[in-house]
Design a protein around this motif. Sequence first.
Motif, PDB file in Angstrom:
ATOM      1  N   GLY A 193      14.776   2.271   0.710  1.00  0.00           N
ATOM      2  CA  GLY A 193      14.948   1.522  -0.532  1.00  0.00           C
ATOM      3  C   GLY A 193      15.566   0.178  -0.197  1.00  0.00           C
ATOM      4  N   MET A 194      16.772   0.115   0.653  1.00  0.00           N
ATOM      5  CA  MET A 194      17.371  -1.090   0.683  1.00  0.00           C
ATOM      6  C   MET A 194      16.709  -2.193   1.219  1.00  0.00           C
ATOM      7  SD  MET A 194      21.012   0.274   2.153  1.00  0.00           S
ATOM      8  CE  MET A 194      21.524  -1.427   2.979  1.00  0.00           C
ATOM      9  N   TYR A 195      15.863  -1.707   2.134  1.00  0.00           N
ATOM     10  CA  TYR A 195      14.881  -2.980   2.734  1.00  0.00           C
ATOM     11  C   TYR A 195      13.690  -3.288   1.731  1.00  0.00           C
ATOM     12  CZ  TYR A 195      12.267  -5.903   5.754  1.00  0.00           C
ATOM     13  OH  TYR A 195      11.566  -6.915   6.323  1.00  0.00           O
ATOM     14  N   GLU A 218      12.041 -11.126  -1.989  1.00  0.00           N
ATOM     15  CA  GLU A 218      11.207 -12.399  -1.397  1.00  0.00           C
ATOM     16  C   GLU A 218      10.087 -12.819  -2.034  1.00  0.00           C
ATOM     17  OE1 GLU A 218      12.084 -11.525   3.306  1.00  0.00           O
ATOM     18  OE2 GLU A 218      10.471 -10.510   2.407  1.00  0.00           O
ATOM     19  N   LEU A 219       9.701 -11.814  -2.879  1.00  0.00           N
ATOM     20  CA  LEU A 219       8.416 -12.079  -3.832  1.00  0.00           C
ATOM     21  C   LEU A 219       8.819 -12.864  -5.087  1.00  0.00           C
ATOM     22  CD1 LEU A 219       5.898  -9.168  -3.717  1.00  0.00           C
ATOM     23  CD2 LEU A 219       5.784 -11.411  -2.397  1.00  0.00           C
ATOM     24  N   GLY A 220      10.120 -12.855  -5.111  1.00  0.00           N
ATOM     25  CA  GLY A 220      10.850 -13.253  -6.656  1.00  0.00           C
ATOM     26  C   GLY A 220      10.786 -12.334  -7.819  1.00  0.00           C
ATOM     27  N   LEU A 221      10.314 -10.898  -7.353  1.00  0.00           N
ATOM     28  CA  LEU A 221      10.528  -9.876  -8.335  1.00  0.00           C
ATOM     29  C   LEU A 221      11.813  -9.495  -8.812  1.00  0.00           C
ATOM     30  CD1 LEU A 221       7.599  -7.353  -7.014  1.00  0.00           C
ATOM     31  CD2 LEU A 221       7.426  -9.718  -8.022  1.00  0.00           C
ATOM     32  N   SER A 222      11.820  -9.033  -9.916  1.00  0.00           N
ATOM     33  CA  SER A 222      12.860  -8.418 -10.423  1.00  0.00           C
ATOM     34  C   SER A 222      12.987  -7.030 -10.243  1.00  0.00           C
ATOM     35  CB  SER A 222      13.232  -8.469 -12.096  1.00  0.00           C
ATOM     36  OG  SER A 222      12.035  -8.031 -12.932  1.00  0.00           O
ATOM     37  N   VAL A 223      14.019  -6.542  -9.570  1.00  0.00           N
ATOM     38  CA  VAL A 223      14.269  -5.001  -9.034  1.00  0.00           C
ATOM     39  C   VAL A 223      15.341  -4.236  -9.297  1.00  0.00           C
ATOM     40  CG1 VAL A 223      13.722  -3.740  -6.778  1.00  0.00           C
ATOM     41  CG2 VAL A 223      12.747  -6.029  -7.237  1.00  0.00           C
ATOM     42  N   ASP A 263      23.416  -9.010   0.179  1.00  0.00           N
ATOM     43  CA  ASP A 263      23.750  -9.199  -1.127  1.00  0.00           C
ATOM     44  C   ASP A 263      22.805  -8.264  -2.058  1.00  0.00           C
ATOM     45  OD1 ASP A 263      24.989 -10.109  -3.470  1.00  0.00           O
ATOM     46  OD2 ASP A 263      23.480 -11.582  -3.731  1.00  0.00           O
ATOM     47  N   LEU A 264      22.661  -7.076  -1.490  1.00  0.00           N
ATOM     48  CA  LEU A 264      21.757  -6.156  -2.353  1.00  0.00           C
ATOM     49  C   LEU A 264      22.457  -5.320  -3.399  1.00  0.00           C
ATOM     50  CD1 LEU A 264      20.220  -4.350   0.979  1.00  0.00           C
ATOM     51  CD2 LEU A 264      19.371  -6.228  -0.275  1.00  0.00           C
ATOM     52  N   ARG A 265      23.742  -5.349  -3.527  1.00  0.00           N
ATOM     53  CA  ARG A 265      24.514  -4.231  -4.454  1.00  0.00           C
ATOM     54  C   ARG A 265      24.354  -4.558  -5.840  1.00  0.00           C
ATOM     55  NH1 ARG A 265      27.699  -1.130  -1.171  1.00  0.00           N
ATOM     56  NH2 ARG A 265      28.344  -2.023   0.682  1.00  0.00           N
ATOM     57  N   ARG A 266      24.001  -5.958  -6.031  1.00  0.00           N
ATOM     58  CA  ARG A 266      23.894  -6.042  -7.517  1.00  0.00           C
ATOM     59  C   ARG A 266      22.881  -5.593  -8.283  1.00  0.00           C
ATOM     60  NH1 ARG A 266      20.480 -10.844  -7.395  1.00  0.00           N
ATOM     61  NH2 ARG A 266      20.550 -11.675  -5.118  1.00  0.00           N
ATOM     62  N   ASP A 267      21.698  -5.268  -7.408  1.00  0.00           N
ATOM     63  CA  ASP A 267      20.557  -4.424  -7.714  1.00  0.00           C
ATOM     64  C   ASP A 267      20.563  -3.034  -7.826  1.00  0.00           C
ATOM     65  OD1 ASP A 267      19.288  -6.880  -9.213  1.00  0.00           O
ATOM     66  OD2 ASP A 267      18.713  -7.580  -7.235  1.00  0.00           O
ATOM     67  N   ILE A 268      21.676  -2.467  -7.270  1.00  0.00           N
ATOM     68  CA  ILE A 268      21.581  -1.104  -6.952  1.00  0.00           C
ATOM     69  C   ILE A 268      22.579  -0.362  -7.798  1.00  0.00           C
ATOM     70  CG2 ILE A 268      22.034   0.702  -4.962  1.00  0.00           C
ATOM     71  CD1 ILE A 268      21.471  -1.406  -2.930  1.00  0.00           C
ATOM     72  N   GLN A 269      21.877   0.807  -8.312  1.00  0.00           N
ATOM     73  CA  GLN A 269      22.696   1.448  -9.414  1.00  0.00           C
ATOM     74  C   GLN A 269      23.060   2.953  -8.612  1.00  0.00           C
ATOM     75  OE1 GLN A 269      21.463   1.014 -13.391  1.00  0.00           O
ATOM     76  NE2 GLN A 269      22.194   2.858 -14.069  1.00  0.00           N
ATOM     77  N   LEU A 270      24.153   3.107  -8.185  1.00  0.00           N
ATOM     78  CA  LEU A 270      24.515   4.277  -7.564  1.00  0.00           C
ATOM     79  C   LEU A 270      24.959   5.524  -8.765  1.00  0.00           C
ATOM     80  CD1 LEU A 270      26.502   3.020  -4.830  1.00  0.00           C
ATOM     81  CD2 LEU A 270      24.335   3.732  -4.440  1.00  0.00           C
ATOM     82  N   GLN A 271      24.883   6.618  -8.098  1.00  0.00           N
ATOM     83  CA  GLN A 271      25.345   7.646  -9.103  1.00  0.00           C
ATOM     84  C   GLN A 271      24.462   7.954 -10.489  1.00  0.00           C
ATOM     85  OE1 GLN A 271      29.719   8.975  -9.331  1.00  0.00           O
ATOM     86  NE2 GLN A 271      29.906   6.718  -8.062  1.00  0.00           N
ATOM     87  N   THR A 272      23.211   7.437 -10.076  1.00  0.00           N
ATOM     88  CA  THR A 272      22.156   7.600 -11.064  1.00  0.00           C
ATOM     89  C   THR A 272      20.837   8.216 -10.682  1.00  0.00           C
ATOM     90  OG1 THR A 272      23.182   5.546 -11.843  1.00  0.00           O
ATOM     91  CG2 THR A 272      20.767   6.067 -12.830  1.00  0.00           C
TER      92      THR A 272
END
Length: 554
Positions: free
Chosen positions: A29-31, A38-43, A110-119
């Motif tokens: 998931g992180m990768y 890299e494709l410019g997608l919102s994720v 810099d992945l954390r800003r798009d990762i929502q944990l405990q969800t």
Amino acid sequence: MSQNPTPGQPSATAPPSLDAVVIGAGFGGMYALHCLRELGLSVRVFDDAVSVGGTWSWNRYPGARVDFPGGPFYCYTFSEDLVREWDWTETQPDQPSVLAYLNFVADRLDLRRDIQLQTRVTAAQYDEAAQRWTIQTSTGDRVSAQFLLCAVGTLSAANRPDIPGLDSFAGECFHTGHWPQHKVDFAGKRVGIIGTGSSGVQAIPVIARSSAHLTVFQRTPQYAIPAGNRPLDPAFVRQIRDIWPQIRRQMVQSPFGAPFVPSTCSALDDTPQQRQALYEKHWQKGGLGIAFDTYHDILFNADANRTLADFVCAKIRRIVRDPVIAEKLMPDYLIGTKRLILDEGYYETFNRDNVSLVDLREDPIEAVTPTGVRTRGGEHPLDMLILATGYDAITGALQNLNPRGRGGLTLKEAWAERFSTYLGMAIRGFPNLFMIHGPQTPSVLFNMPLGAELEAEWIRDCIGYLREHRLGAIEPAPGVEAAWGEEVAEVASHTLFPLTDSWYTGANIPGKHRQFAVHLGGSQYFQRLSDVAARGYEGFQVEPESVAVSAQRT
Ligand code: NA7
């Protein structure tokens, strides 16, 4: 699940719109997040755990270590910078090291800003007209995304055994795959452990050293090979780093994703003395090389397999002092056809005075009671019970997620009789859903971080292709899943794997359909993925973009 937006266009109450949702923040998931950016997608990535790391966040049990050729090869391979910046210290890194590494990567990229944990994702439903997924979570989020990437893990749906009275146990009770965050104290306690797979075998020596008494409840005796864990030689690491692109190429092209050249010799061509010497050399060194680097036919020919099995059985007889216990520990299946276990003093543990072995084949469990485990032979009083009973592997987490595809069909319904996929990446009836390490990929029998990378890159390129050609939806064409299933079964049929009951075949879960869940082609599989892409995503059917998808993109 709430109302879908008006077909074809976003409704006034449409949920926040993303290009992609990724479920799971482990290696895959992180990768995937990194690739889609890299494709410019919102994720957005959702994960139930308290930290990134997936399996490595949940499996905090004592003794947990990488059981594949480890440092410095069990890591993200795509970036030479990452390879240079992280210093693995051991050949078989332990769980805290792998988790620390994944946290380092999350920061570094810099992945954390798009990762929502405990969800936890509680529902995912496809809207055919909009060509989008609506995703709901345990924390009340409701988002819409064109693409849904399931990186939910192959060994994440814990198998809690159906033993009468299990819930009545009054002491502490933990599953190895849901180990608590707090330190578990074994001192002075009578501990019981059910299960002797990789997790149990790794945990047993550690718990035996720190508890008052350990009772091991064993159903199937296992082959365990010394892990041979040792500090990594810095000179070796430097050398590997200097030729990393070459090492990566070698791993991609190998059967198991490891940088070793497989043997071309048959075990049956050597004399017994030659075999003994070779196996002994690998036993002393430790690691999986004893099965993979010695002879090419260990996993393909039952007679060749027997030579290694006999070698390990002789080791068990030599290590375990009590011959009665040694016989109880003697495995009787084809070595390597259940996951080959790497251990650190497992058989030696049964020489300790504070360890007892209960052979469940002759003395089965009748019930768990508030104070222990009752077998046919009597009561085993316990303060703590550990369930090292494994997972509903490879398909379990996807079925628990149970996305709803075309026409409201759920995955559980679609897979009620048997699972089917195309390339292990996509499922007919579930457009724009991709899996990482799905069933019918090499997943658990390939270097998992590397496999996840190759799959995530393929998904990135596929989505890039759809965007470039203004296509809104993709899914397997009719018939390709059946052909893929036959291909996976055909590859497996040339090996010994399907002959043994294991979690690769689904046999470990009562009532689960028997179906071989791993593509054993290794590098050939990844070549196949590339070929499919090169032929314009051969075997997939696509749809032009809907109004909703075009609107989202402009
Ligand atoms: P595994 O390899 O599935 O092992 C589970 C163990 O639990 C195995 O010994 C099972 O015996 C035993 N088991 C399961 N259910 C029961 C019941 N009801 N009664 C008694 N014993 C039972 O899971 P692991 O977690 O050890 O390993 C999975 C992966 O995780 C591994 O590859 C590592 O990479 C990490 P059985 O063999 O089915 O008779």
